[in-house]
Design an enzyme around this catalytic site. Structure first.
Site, PDB file in Angstrom:
ATOM      1  N   TYR A 174       6.975   3.570  -2.858  1.00  0.00           N
ATOM      2  CA  TYR A 174       5.740   3.927  -2.150  1.00  0.00           C
ATOM      3  C   TYR A 174       4.524   3.729  -3.059  1.00  0.00           C
ATOM      4  O   TYR A 174       3.566   3.036  -2.697  1.00  0.00           O
ATOM      5  CB  TYR A 174       5.823   5.376  -1.655  1.00  0.00           C
ATOM      6  N   ILE A 224      -4.300  12.044   7.897  1.00  0.00           N
ATOM      7  CA  ILE A 224      -5.616  11.917   7.244  1.00  0.00           C
ATOM      8  C   ILE A 224      -6.551  11.069   8.115  1.00  0.00           C
ATOM      9  O   ILE A 224      -7.717  11.412   8.319  1.00  0.00           O
ATOM     10  CB  ILE A 224      -5.472  11.339   5.817  1.00  0.00           C
ATOM     11  N   LYS A 236       1.230   0.869  -2.974  1.00  0.00           N
ATOM     12  CA  LYS A 236      -0.205   1.198  -3.017  1.00  0.00           C
ATOM     13  C   LYS A 236      -0.878   0.462  -4.177  1.00  0.00           C
ATOM     14  O   LYS A 236      -2.007  -0.026  -4.060  1.00  0.00           O
ATOM     15  CB  LYS A 236      -0.395   2.713  -3.155  1.00  0.00           C
ATOM     16  N   ARG A 247      13.888  17.630  -7.202  1.00  0.00           N
ATOM     17  CA  ARG A 247      13.911  16.464  -6.327  1.00  0.00           C
ATOM     18  C   ARG A 247      13.656  15.243  -7.215  1.00  0.00           C
ATOM     19  O   ARG A 247      12.752  15.265  -8.052  1.00  0.00           O
ATOM     20  CB  ARG A 247      12.808  16.620  -5.272  1.00  0.00           C
ATOM     21  N   ASP A 296      -0.094  -3.114  15.901  1.00  0.00           N
ATOM     22  CA  ASP A 296       0.470  -3.123  14.557  1.00  0.00           C
ATOM     23  C   ASP A 296      -0.380  -4.005  13.639  1.00  0.00           C
ATOM     24  O   ASP A 296      -0.872  -5.053  14.071  1.00  0.00           O
ATOM     25  CB  ASP A 296       1.894  -3.673  14.638  1.00  0.00           C
ATOM     26  N   ARG A 325       0.777  20.887  -8.465  1.00  0.00           N
ATOM     27  CA  ARG A 325       0.091  19.823  -7.728  1.00  0.00           C
ATOM     28  C   ARG A 325      -1.356  20.225  -7.466  1.00  0.00           C
ATOM     29  O   ARG A 325      -1.702  21.402  -7.426  1.00  0.00           O
ATOM     30  CB  ARG A 325       0.763  19.576  -6.362  1.00  0.00           C
ATOM     31  N   SER A 364      -3.163   6.388  -3.407  1.00  0.00           N
ATOM     32  CA  SER A 364      -2.423   7.621  -3.695  1.00  0.00           C
ATOM     33  C   SER A 364      -2.305   7.866  -5.188  1.00  0.00           C
ATOM     34  O   SER A 364      -2.244   6.919  -5.986  1.00  0.00           O
ATOM     35  CB  SER A 364      -1.020   7.478  -3.105  1.00  0.00           C
ATOM     36  N   ASP A 422      -3.519   1.930  15.907  1.00  0.00           N
ATOM     37  CA  ASP A 422      -2.354   2.629  15.336  1.00  0.00           C
ATOM     38  C   ASP A 422      -1.127   2.217  16.153  1.00  0.00           C
ATOM     39  O   ASP A 422      -1.203   2.125  17.373  1.00  0.00           O
ATOM     40  CB  ASP A 422      -2.595   4.149  15.458  1.00  0.00           C
TER      41      ASP A 422
END
Ligand code: UFG
Length: 326
Positions: free
Chosen positions: A139, A11, A143, A280, A49, A219, A115, A30
């Site tokens: 995860y 992205i 966020k 999953r 970093d 989704r 997210s 990056d």
């Protein structure tokens, strides 16, 4: 000067390309743990970093940085459950290091890559921003933690932030220059395209017994360039107003896994081998965004809203990158 962390990622690189086209001055930062140098098509590129606060501070001061767009993060749901320390270190501690450097250098504006994973199992669809946030994996939790830190820093230190909660980012630069390249790849559309290219034998559908019309998960796929445009609007908002905000980004329309397979078959003309597998762990049945708020407040409008156009751009890129033409 705009400072983009994680600008060599999927992205991030699309946002960098768009910022370049708009003539913005940018620095891309990056660590190349998951990104690709060749995806950075604009700006000065620095390998580094986000945990390196002193380095960040020096760059902010030397280059007169006034705004940060923060993509740098690990983003695999499954991996976050297996190796939570990696996720808390990079996404939370790394993010705090970045904010520390910003505070010290007087950088007051940040656009954050959040997210739909912050919501967890949805109670309703479409999901609005005030929906409860109960992430079901590490995860999503990282966020949410970072968003909460941003809120507190905003009220305490006057930091202005826009947090963008992406639903399922997909597709590629319509000009075909850059696109998605994850290693390992876990996302549905590139994996189906791998079957078309013969790089994979079949696509395994993770669960066919969900409470959805065809039994597979639904989704909300959103084109990566539409996400990129939202970042430009977020920057404009931060220039004009001190008010921080959180926005969802999706198309407000969900597609099942089987429908996505159908779109790939339509676009490529190939027949895709499908195997019906088990669910999953941690996959909610249906994730569909309401993006009314960003449309109303920032005037965002998706330009690539259809599933076929999303798949078309992804296919063009995928062939080029993985079909022996790179
Ligand atoms: N799927 C399959 N087979 C596969 C891969 C995926 O059936 O081989 C299914 C998944 O079960 C899911 C759908 O396809 O129902 C989409 O899966 P992705 O892995 O492409 O995307 P997710 O919805 O799991 O995750 C994405 C982002 C996350 C983010 C999440 C927020 O990758 O970073 O959306 O909703 F947290």
């Amino acid at each position: 000067m705009i400072f983009v962390t994680g600008g060599a990622g999927y992205i991030g690189s699309h946002v960098v390309k768009l910022l370049g086209e708009k003539g913005c001055d940018i620095i891309v930062y990056d660590n190349l743990s998951r990104g690709h140098r060749e995806m950075v098509t604009s700006g000065e590129f620095i390998v580094g970093d986000i945990s390196d606060k002193d380095r960040l501070l020096k760059i902010f001061r030397d280059h007169d940085v006034d705004t940060v767009i923060h993509f740098a993060a690990d983003s695999l749901v499954g991996e976050s459950e297996e190796d939570p320390h990696r996720y808390y270190s990079n996404n939370v501690a790394g993010g705090i290091s970045l904010l520390g450097a910003m505070l010290e250098a007087g950088v007051k504006k940040i656009v954050f890559s959040s997210s739909a994973a912050v919501y967890g199992e949805p109670e309703r669809a479409p999901i609005e921003e005030d929906h409860p946030t109960v992430p079901t994996n590490v995860y999503g939790n990282t966020k949410l933690i970072f968003e909460n830190i941003l809120k507190k820093y905003s009220s305490t230190y006057g930091l202005g932030f826009v947090s963008l909660r992406y639903f399922n980012a997909a597709g590629a630069d319509p000009e075909g220059a850059i696109g998605e390249d994850h290693s390992p790849e876990t996302h549905l559309i590139p994996l189906i395209l791998d079957v078309v290219l013969g790089r994979k034998k079949e696509i395994v559908i993770f669960g066919t017994d969900y409470d959805t019309p065809d039994g597979t998960c639904i989704r909300d796929y959103i084109h990566v360039n539409d996400l990129a445009e939202a970042h430009i609007l977020a920057l404009k908002h931060l220039e004009n107003s001190p008010a921080s905000a959180i926005y969802n980004l999706g198309n407000g329309k969900g597609f099942s896994v089987r429908e996505v397979v159908g779109a790939v078959e339509r676009v490529t003309g190939a027949k895709v081998s499908v195997v019906e597998g088990d669910r999953r762990k941690g996959d909610p049945a249906r994730l569909v965004a309401s993006s009314e708020k960003i449309m109303r407040e920032l005037g965002w409008r998706p330009a690539y809203a259809g599933l076929d156009v999303i798949v078309k751009t992804a296919w063009r890129w995928h062939k080029r990158r993985f079909g022996g033409k790179w």
